[in-house]
Design an enzyme around this catalytic site. Structure first.
Site, PDB file in Angstrom:
ATOM      1  N   LYS A 158       9.821  52.176  32.833  1.00  0.00           N
ATOM      2  CA  LYS A 158       8.490  52.538  32.916  1.00  0.00           C
ATOM      3  C   LYS A 158       8.542  54.103  32.110  1.00  0.00           C
ATOM      4  O   LYS A 158       7.484  54.892  32.638  1.00  0.00           O
ATOM      5  CB  LYS A 158       8.067  52.817  34.367  1.00  0.00           C
ATOM      6  N   HIS A 217      35.589  54.647  23.701  1.00  0.00           N
ATOM      7  CA  HIS A 217      35.890  53.788  24.938  1.00  0.00           C
ATOM      8  C   HIS A 217      37.096  53.767  25.391  1.00  0.00           C
ATOM      9  O   HIS A 217      37.931  53.176  25.181  1.00  0.00           O
ATOM     10  CB  HIS A 217      35.670  52.255  24.142  1.00  0.00           C
ATOM     11  N   ARG A 223      32.981  42.124  29.573  1.00  0.00           N
ATOM     12  CA  ARG A 223      34.405  42.573  30.040  1.00  0.00           C
ATOM     13  C   ARG A 223      34.328  43.798  30.549  1.00  0.00           C
ATOM     14  O   ARG A 223      34.897  43.811  31.802  1.00  0.00           O
ATOM     15  CB  ARG A 223      35.343  42.754  28.686  1.00  0.00           C
ATOM     16  N   THR A 224      33.741  44.949  29.932  1.00  0.00           N
ATOM     17  CA  THR A 224      34.017  46.092  30.685  1.00  0.00           C
ATOM     18  C   THR A 224      33.112  46.011  31.944  1.00  0.00           C
ATOM     19  O   THR A 224      33.754  46.694  32.961  1.00  0.00           O
ATOM     20  CB  THR A 224      33.372  47.029  29.715  1.00  0.00           C
ATOM     21  N   ARG A 282      27.757  52.836  30.150  1.00  0.00           N
ATOM     22  CA  ARG A 282      27.618  52.505  28.878  1.00  0.00           C
ATOM     23  C   ARG A 282      26.393  52.864  28.185  1.00  0.00           C
ATOM     24  O   ARG A 282      25.386  52.486  28.838  1.00  0.00           O
ATOM     25  CB  ARG A 282      27.930  50.986  28.585  1.00  0.00           C
TER      26      ARG A 282
END
Ligand code: CP
Length: 362
Positions: free
Chosen positions: A107, A157, A79-80, A129
């Protein structure tokens, strides 16, 4: 049955990593606390304009043409991520989607070197996120670009809370036949909201409590003891309960949280079946809700666990409306953070979005 708790919310570990110039300066969005009631109200008001844009045949405006937005998701999202990318594209921004799995992070490059490298290419906003609380705030210290928190660990959030508040206001306005744009945040005064489930591990609960309380709603958190935070000191909530059946008839909004098995929630419970028996919104429990009460969930839903299949699809469930509104709300956030330089006063410029489909650039 419920215990009043009234002091302001703080999250251990998150405050130390806030950048000196906080999002209250209009440059970042890291926490709902940085917006306050006025900032939330402004986002909701600007979102109205973008809901209108979404109804156009071509739901696109040139507001952020020439701007570059990076989505950097170090944790899964449907969703986000899509919502932010759709929002940025509808504002005509260029969108770079950073794929962690195929990046030099794999890496061993540090997060700092990574974001500074990407920023050196010319970036106006990072949407981040990350599994670690405070990671977006750290990035905000390292780059000139705006940083938007798209969910950091158990911390916050903020755009989820904003789209949830937008959806509640929309539903309440429609109920009395008033245009949403003519409805202020006074509809939240005394609104009774239950936030139910894995409160301890939920960034959605933390941002939601802050936003709803700032607007005047009375929030009760409902969970088994093992899924409550060790301390609720500082949470601006009206009450705490372990008895969902008793709370349900009293609320206007039943907001269910996802049982976060990927964060080890299962180890805090005797079994998922017992959780559902005590705290799942089954059909029997949904029938305890008052007429007009709505059911919300941030997604992704665990059907059959915190919400029964048939309850998720009831007319009183507004889950997909939350998703739809998320695009407009994130357009508003991007516009308010990035639209100022391009178009002068951002809020004032919203009126210019009313040009109809001709305002779109593709
Ligand atoms: N609500 C929410 O954050 O969903 P995603 O994890 O799919 O982005």
């Amino acid at each position: 049955m419920t215990t009043p708790v009234t002091t302001p919310l703080t999250v251990a570990g998150a405050d130390e990593v806030k950048p000196p110039a906080g999002p209250g300066d209009g440059h970042h969005l890291l926490s709902i606390a940085d917006l306050g009631a006025e900032g939330i109200e402004e986002v909701l008001r600007v979102s109205d304009a973008f809901v209108e844009v979404a109804r156009r045949p071509i739901p696109k405006v040139p507001a952020l043409r020439g701007r570059t937005v990076v989505t950097l998701f170090a944790e899964e999202s449907t969703r986000t991520r899509f919502s932010f990318e759709t929002a940025a594209k509808r504002l005509s921004a260029d969108v770079l989607s950073f794929a962690v799995a195929s990046s030099s992070l794999k890496k061993g490059e540090s997060l700092r070197d990574t974001v500074e490298t990407v920023a050196a290419m010319g970036v106006d906003a990072f949407i981040i996120r990350h599994p670690s609380a405070g990671a977006p705030a750290q990035v905000a210290r390292w780059v000139e670009a705006s940083v938007i928190n798209a969910g950091d660990g158990w911390h916050e959030h903020p755009t989820q809370a904003l789209l949830d508040c937008y959806t509640i206001r929309q539903v309440l306005a429609e109920r009395v036949g008033r245009p949403v744009a003519e409805t202020g945040v006074e509809v939240f005064a005394g609104l009774k909201v239950a936030i139910v489930g894995d409160v301890a591990h939920s960034r959605v609960a933390r941002s939601g409590v802050l936003a709803l309380a700032a607007l005047g709603a009375e929030v009760t958190v409902v969970a088994p003891g093992s899924l409550m935070p060790p301390s609720l000191e500082g949470w601006p909530i009206a009450g705490v309960s372990h008895d969902l059946d008793a709370v349900l008839p009293t609320v206007d909004v039943c907001y269910l949280l996802r049982l976060q098995t990927e964060r080890g929630t299962g180890s805090f419970l005797p079994s998922v079946r017992e959780y559902t028996a005590g705290f799942g919104l089954t059909a029997r429990r949904a029938a305890l809700l008052a007429e007009g009460a709505i059911v919300m969930h941030p997604g992704p839903m665990n059907r059959g666990v915190e919400i029964a299949d048939e309850v998720a699809d009831l007319p009183r469930s507004v889950v997909l409306r939350q998703v739809a509104n998320g695009v407009a709300v994130r357009m508003a956030v991007l516009f308010l953070l990035l639209g100022q330089v391009a178009g002068g006063d951002a809020a004032g410029s919203v009126a210019g979005l009313g040009a109809g489909p001709g305002g779109a650039d593709g």
